[in-house]
Design a protein around this motif. Structure first.
Motif, short mmCIF file in Angstrom:
data_model
loop_
_atom_site.label_atom_id
_atom_site.label_comp_id
_atom_site.label_asym_id
_atom_site.label_seq_id
_atom_site.Cartn_x
_atom_site.Cartn_y
_atom_site.Cartn_z
N MET A 122 -19.92 11.45 13.54
CA MET A 122 -18.88 10.86 12.72
C MET A 122 -19.51 10.21 11.49
N VAL A 145 -17.96 15.26 11.19
CA VAL A 145 -16.66 14.80 10.68
C VAL A 145 -16.89 13.74 9.61
N ASP A 146 -16.18 13.88 8.49
CA ASP A 146 -16.26 12.86 7.44
C ASP A 146 -14.98 12.92 6.61
N THR A 147 -14.66 11.80 6.00
CA THR A 147 -13.50 11.75 5.10
C THR A 147 -13.84 12.28 3.72
N SER A 164 -11.75 15.13 7.40
CA SER A 164 -10.63 14.53 8.11
C SER A 164 -10.22 13.22 7.46
N PRO A 167 -10.13 10.31 10.82
CA PRO A 167 -11.10 10.83 11.80
C PRO A 167 -10.85 10.35 13.23
N ASP A 170 -9.75 13.11 15.47
CA ASP A 170 -10.78 14.02 16.02
C ASP A 170 -11.35 13.45 17.32
N THR A 184 -20.69 6.16 9.87
CA THR A 184 -20.00 6.43 8.61
C THR A 184 -20.56 5.53 7.50
#
Length: 292
Positions: A122, A145-147, A164, A167, A170, A184
């Motif tokens: 993440m 996963v990352d914004t 995402s 997140p 997820d 993050t």
């Protein structure tokens, strides 16, 4: 010789193949019962543990290919007589593969791949990308996963990627037994994602990058905002094995070792080949985060 990217590619490219399967293992041995290796005249796929045991199996398989032998059984003591000191004993079945055997082997490999434990990274910053570089070579399904799409685009590892906006979804949609590594670019987002992962109560591993001070701040935050949520099972700092080296690749190495220790613990290893997790639920994405 170039190694194909999958067992299916290997079996499709090779006309004559011997399947080597460990059918019985007694005592200590390099691999467990059920392990497979595939031998062609000039290529190999898989391993039964290396050393003299594997050398003998490869030679026996290629002798079979040369002489037209269809089946052979080997019973090998892992002792001084073959130059190994494991002390166990291994029985192997060597079989020349028909088209139906190749199809069955490909199906077994597909099922194992679908059952691989999921590891969610993440955060696609420097350490997150360093993690994917290592996890891509391990028996896990890694999801980054990352914004931030621009950070996700920097990932060059052969892993699944997702851009995402939320997140947490997820994490909520991950299968039981997943591992979550949270790192993050925002401490507040770290807290939210860590809380979501802990709330599941079925994760194999939940780790958050940071210091002992950050852990205390999360504990106080969770107690105040998450109905007194406990962080007892959280790993933070992650990869805390005594090294002071802060390079992303080094941090990633320690974290990956920590995660894999949890995923391959005695409990997780009870299923054949250590594959005991459910496949991912929900949408699949390609490695650049586009919905498939």
């Amino acid at each position: 010789m170039t190694v194909p990217g999958s067992l299916n590619e290997f079996l499709s490219a090779q006309h004559s193949v011997i399947r080597v399967a460990l059918t019985r293992v007694r005592g200590s041995s390099p691999r467990n019962e059920g392990t497979e290796m595939f031998v062609a005249p000039g290529a190999l796929w898989g391993t039964i543990g290396g050393g003299q045991l594997e050398f003998m199996a490869i030679n026996a398989a290629r002798d079979m290919l040369r002489d037209g032998v269809l089946h052979k059984d080997l019973d090998v003591p892992l002792g001084p007589e073959i130059g190994q000191c494991c002390g166990g004993r291994v029985e192997m079945k060597l079989t020349r593969m028909r088209a139906s055997d190749k199809w069955a082997a490909t199906e077994r490999a597909t099922q194992r791949d679908e059952a691989l434990p999921h590891v969610y990274v993440m955060g696609a910053g420097h350490v997150g990308r360093a993690l994917t570089n290592q996890l891509q070579h391990l028996p896990v399904r890694c999801i980054l996963v990352d914004t931030r799409p621009e950070e996700v685009e920097l990932c060059t590892a052969n892993v699944e990627t997702r851009v995402s906006a939320i997140p947490e979804t997820d994490i909520w949609g991950a299968p039981a037994g997943s591992a979550f590594i949270i790192l993050t670019h925002d401490h507040g987002l770290d807290f939210l994602l860590t809380s979501a992962a802990l709330e599941r109560q079925d994760a194999a591993y939940v780790g958050m990058i940071g210091s002992a001070t950050k852990r205390v701040k999360l504990r106080n935050w969770a107690h105040k905002h998450c109905d007194g949520q406990s962080i007892e099972h959280l790993k933070c700092p992650i990869g805390a094995s005594g090294s002071r080296d802060k390079r992303p690749s080094v941090i990633a190495a320690f974290v990956v070792a920590e995660v894999m220790a949890e995923l391959t613990s005695e409990t997780a290893a009870t299923a054949p080949n250590g594959a005991n997790q459910a496949p991912l639920l929900g949408h699949h994405h390609d490695r650049k985060g586009r919905s498939a």
